[in-house]
Write a protein that holds these residues in place. Structure first.
Motif, short mmCIF file in Angstrom:
data_model
loop_
_atom_site.label_atom_id
_atom_site.label_comp_id
_atom_site.label_asym_id
_atom_site.label_seq_id
_atom_site.Cartn_x
_atom_site.Cartn_y
_atom_site.Cartn_z
N PHE A 182 0.92 -1.31 -0.07
CA PHE A 182 0.06 0.03 -0.06
C PHE A 182 0.82 1.27 0.00
O PHE A 182 0.43 2.37 -0.73
CB PHE A 182 -0.91 0.03 1.34
CG PHE A 182 -1.92 1.18 1.30
CD1 PHE A 182 -2.94 1.41 0.52
CD2 PHE A 182 -1.78 2.27 2.10
CE1 PHE A 182 -3.75 2.24 0.42
CE2 PHE A 182 -2.56 3.31 2.41
CZ PHE A 182 -3.51 3.41 1.27
N TYR A 183 2.21 1.07 0.80
CA TYR A 183 2.82 2.37 0.75
C TYR A 183 3.27 3.01 -0.46
O TYR A 183 3.32 4.15 -0.66
CB TYR A 183 3.78 2.14 1.67
CG TYR A 183 4.84 3.27 2.17
CD1 TYR A 183 4.40 4.12 2.72
CD2 TYR A 183 6.32 3.20 1.95
CE1 TYR A 183 4.82 5.28 3.62
CE2 TYR A 183 7.06 4.14 2.54
CZ TYR A 183 6.28 5.27 3.41
OH TYR A 183 6.82 6.01 3.93
N TYR A 184 3.94 2.16 -1.32
CA TYR A 184 4.28 2.62 -2.56
C TYR A 184 3.12 3.03 -3.75
O TYR A 184 3.38 4.12 -4.22
CB TYR A 184 5.16 1.39 -3.33
CG TYR A 184 6.40 1.20 -2.55
CD1 TYR A 184 7.40 2.14 -2.61
CD2 TYR A 184 6.78 0.07 -1.88
CE1 TYR A 184 8.56 2.04 -1.49
CE2 TYR A 184 7.97 -0.54 -1.07
CZ TYR A 184 8.86 0.66 -1.28
OH TYR A 184 9.85 0.59 -0.31
N ILE A 226 9.91 4.66 -7.19
CA ILE A 226 8.67 4.55 -6.55
C ILE A 226 7.58 3.69 -7.38
O ILE A 226 7.01 2.90 -7.31
CB ILE A 226 7.98 5.62 -5.82
CG1 ILE A 226 9.02 6.45 -4.64
CG2 ILE A 226 6.85 5.46 -5.27
CD1 ILE A 226 9.18 5.36 -3.59
N GLY A 227 7.67 4.44 -8.78
CA GLY A 227 6.84 3.80 -9.87
C GLY A 227 7.06 2.40 -10.13
O GLY A 227 5.86 1.62 -10.44
N ALA A 228 8.32 2.14 -10.23
CA ALA A 228 8.55 0.54 -10.53
C ALA A 228 7.97 -0.30 -9.56
O ALA A 228 7.41 -1.29 -9.73
CB ALA A 228 10.02 0.36 -10.40
N ALA A 286 3.44 -3.89 -7.63
CA ALA A 286 2.35 -4.14 -6.70
C ALA A 286 0.93 -4.35 -7.07
O ALA A 286 0.06 -5.12 -6.96
CB ALA A 286 2.82 -3.40 -5.60
N SER A 287 0.84 -3.09 -8.05
CA SER A 287 -0.52 -2.95 -8.49
C SER A 287 -1.04 -3.71 -9.71
O SER A 287 -2.45 -4.19 -9.92
CB SER A 287 -0.55 -1.53 -9.03
OG SER A 287 -0.59 -0.58 -7.91
N HIS A 288 -0.11 -4.40 -10.51
CA HIS A 288 -0.45 -5.04 -11.66
C HIS A 288 0.39 -6.28 -11.86
O HIS A 288 -0.33 -7.21 -12.74
CB HIS A 288 0.00 -3.95 -13.08
CG HIS A 288 -0.78 -2.85 -13.04
ND1 HIS A 288 -1.99 -2.65 -13.00
CD2 HIS A 288 -0.32 -1.56 -12.69
CE1 HIS A 288 -2.40 -1.37 -12.78
NE2 HIS A 288 -1.18 -0.43 -12.93
N ARG A 289 1.47 -6.51 -11.50
CA ARG A 289 2.31 -7.62 -11.80
C ARG A 289 2.49 -8.78 -10.68
O ARG A 289 2.99 -9.93 -10.92
CB ARG A 289 3.33 -7.38 -12.60
CG ARG A 289 3.38 -6.56 -13.86
CD ARG A 289 4.51 -6.48 -14.53
NE ARG A 289 5.51 -5.77 -13.93
CZ ARG A 289 5.74 -4.28 -13.83
NH1 ARG A 289 4.61 -3.75 -14.52
NH2 ARG A 289 6.82 -3.94 -13.12
N GLY A 290 2.29 -8.41 -9.53
CA GLY A 290 2.38 -9.28 -8.17
C GLY A 290 2.33 -8.83 -6.92
O GLY A 290 1.69 -7.65 -6.77
N LEU A 307 14.09 -5.82 -0.55
CA LEU A 307 13.24 -5.93 -1.64
C LEU A 307 13.75 -5.63 -2.90
O LEU A 307 14.42 -4.39 -3.17
CB LEU A 307 12.20 -4.81 -1.11
CG LEU A 307 11.06 -4.55 -1.83
CD1 LEU A 307 10.11 -5.95 -1.61
CD2 LEU A 307 10.27 -3.32 -1.58
N PRO A 308 13.44 -6.27 -3.92
CA PRO A 308 14.04 -6.13 -5.16
C PRO A 308 13.36 -5.11 -6.01
O PRO A 308 12.14 -4.92 -5.88
CB PRO A 308 14.06 -7.43 -6.23
CG PRO A 308 12.83 -8.21 -5.23
CD PRO A 308 12.73 -7.68 -4.05
N ILE A 309 14.01 -4.35 -6.73
CA ILE A 309 13.64 -3.13 -7.54
C ILE A 309 13.83 -3.11 -9.19
O ILE A 309 15.16 -3.30 -9.43
CB ILE A 309 13.89 -1.75 -7.00
CG1 ILE A 309 13.49 -1.69 -5.87
CG2 ILE A 309 13.28 -0.77 -8.25
CD1 ILE A 309 14.07 -0.01 -5.32
N ILE A 310 12.96 -3.77 -10.04
CA ILE A 310 13.22 -3.91 -11.42
C ILE A 310 12.83 -2.92 -12.07
O ILE A 310 11.59 -2.38 -12.12
CB ILE A 310 12.46 -5.08 -11.93
CG1 ILE A 310 12.82 -6.38 -11.02
CG2 ILE A 310 12.83 -5.70 -13.36
CD1 ILE A 310 11.98 -7.71 -11.35
#
Length: 435
Positions: free
Chosen positions: A253-255, A316-318, A323-327, A396-399
């Protein structure tokens, strides 16, 4: 397994629940006036928590029994404390903390299950990270106050030392408790009302300041609360409870709520400046919005296109898009592979030496037994990594743009909040000039 009313109740070993009492070990001398003020305020919070019925959380002050000066300080403040015995440092503690007295303090904190070790020697603070790896916060009394606030809020007891109102609710709590975070937005809304700015812009701004920003604050506090609980699991050496699930819940929720704040700010700008774009075509990074904004206000365009802000928005967008669309965002272990790993034969020898291989004999030969054996090998291999310091928990990984980087939510949470505040306040100040 325990038996209750003739039925077996499942019990999971090496797991635990949220700690309800925040234990603080005071270790120092020459407590300053500022230290005494901080401790006096913490004791006020303790009295408040004790007044809540039924009691659901609390704070304890612990003092080593030989520390007569600290005991006298507590008596002068009329603070109730619990005396604890001093523990000699174990090898694992001395290996991380070379200062002998600090190592003794840390081992004492571990022995009495203290969440925070509050000290007066500033030269010890460079050891903060090493001490945290043992499951203890190392802090002065000022930082202690912040942790006490977070602990109380995590147990749904809204509290701020800057706003000591008892039995406060979350409604409007953050606006009053953290005025510096809301000042820029409140001043803009006040000026917009006096100047009779566009109604839709005022309403969007009101929703941002009075709804979204408190949501961000609340989620930030929950993440920091579970970092306190994570250190409990480190200190108690739990194997099945590190509070990563709870942390992940709030990260997801945070991001998104921070990322949405960028676009909501862009919407306020579009409405106040009357750029004429439909709401669905407005976004902090949208080229159409940025093009019209550049023609209307070079200052605001420079803020939205500042490389530091753009990098932060994309980062933050990544996380938000995933979180919102892919996992679902889930912190995990980051393992650095050593130059030489144990072979299966070496791991099997360790398993046998621990007497665990007898469990394998119970299982039937075949896939089930081999699967269980592989799991045991993995656990013993990870244990070697942990001893050598090659494991980082909660990463936490960021892609982004095909590249993978990692962040640690525990250290990233407040930084993200402060970066968003910086961006938001810069936009409000620049936009206020157009009212």
């Amino acid at each position: 397994m325990p038996v209750v009313r003739g039925r077996f109740v499942p019990e999971v070993e090496s797991a635990g629940r949220v700690k309800w009492c925040f234990d603080i070990l005071l270790w120092g001398n020459r407590w300053s006036k500022r230290n005494l003020t901080d401790l006096d305020q913490v004791d006020g919070l303790r009295e408040y928590l004790r007044s809540l019925k039924p009691r659901f959380c609390g704070i304890r002050l612990l003092v080593p029994s030989p520390h007569a000066e600290t005991i006298d300080v507590a008596k002068a403040l009329n603070c109730r404390v619990t005396l604890v015995e001093v523990n000699k440092p174990e090898k694992s503690t001395s290996a991380r903390v070379q200062d002998e007295e600090l190592a003794t303090a840390v081992q004492t904190a571990i022995g009495c299950d203290a969440d925070a070790l509050v000290v007066t020697k500033e030269e010890w603070f460079p050891y903060c990270e090493d001490v945290e790896k043992l499951g203890v916060f190392l802090a002065d009394t000022g930082v202690l106050r912040q942790h006490c606030e977070i602990f109380s809020r995590g147990h749904d007891a809204p509290w701020s030392f800057s706003l000591s109102i008892w039995n406060q609710t979350w409604t409007a709590f953050y606006q009053m408790a953290e005025p510096e975070a809301f000042q820029g937005g409140m001043e803009f809304l006040s000026a917009a009302g006096k100047k009779k700015a566009a109604n839709d812009g005022q309403e969007t701004g009101r929703s941002l300041v009075h709804n979204r920003l408190p949501n961000i604050c609340f989620t930030r506090d929950r993440l920091l609360f579970y970092e306190i609980q994570r250190l409990v699991s480190v200190r108690r050496q739990w194997e099945r409870q590190s509070f990563l699930f709870e942390t992940a819940y709030y990260l997801n929720f945070y991001y998104p709520v921070i990322y949405g704040g960028f676009d909501q700010l862009a919407l306020v700008v579009n409405q106040i400046l009357k750029l004429g774009l439909p709401d669905k075509k407005v976004g902090a990074t949208f080229s159409g919005f940025l093009g019209l904004l550049k023609a209307k206000s070079g200052e605001l365009h420079a803020i939205f296109t500042d490389p530091k802000h753009v990098e932060f928005i994309n980062r933050i967008g990544a996380l938000r898009h995933f979180a919102s669309h892919r996992g679902s965002l889930m912190p995990t272990q980051l393992i650095e592979k050593p130059d030489k790993e144990q072979t299966d034969a070496e791991l099997d020898a360790e398993i046998s030496g621990a007497g665990i291989d007898e469990m394998l004999e119970i299982l039937p030969e075949g896939e089930i037994r081999e699967s269980f054996r592989a799991n045991l090998r993995h656990k013993f291999k990870i244990a070697h990594y942990e001893k050598s310091g090659n494991v980082l928990d909660g990463m936490l990984p960021i892609i982004s743009d095909g590249k993978v980087t990692f962040t640690h939510p525990a250290t990233d949470t407040d930084w993200n909040f402060q970066r968003y505040l910086l961006f938001m306040n810069q936009v409000f100040v620049a936009l206020g000039k157009h009212l």
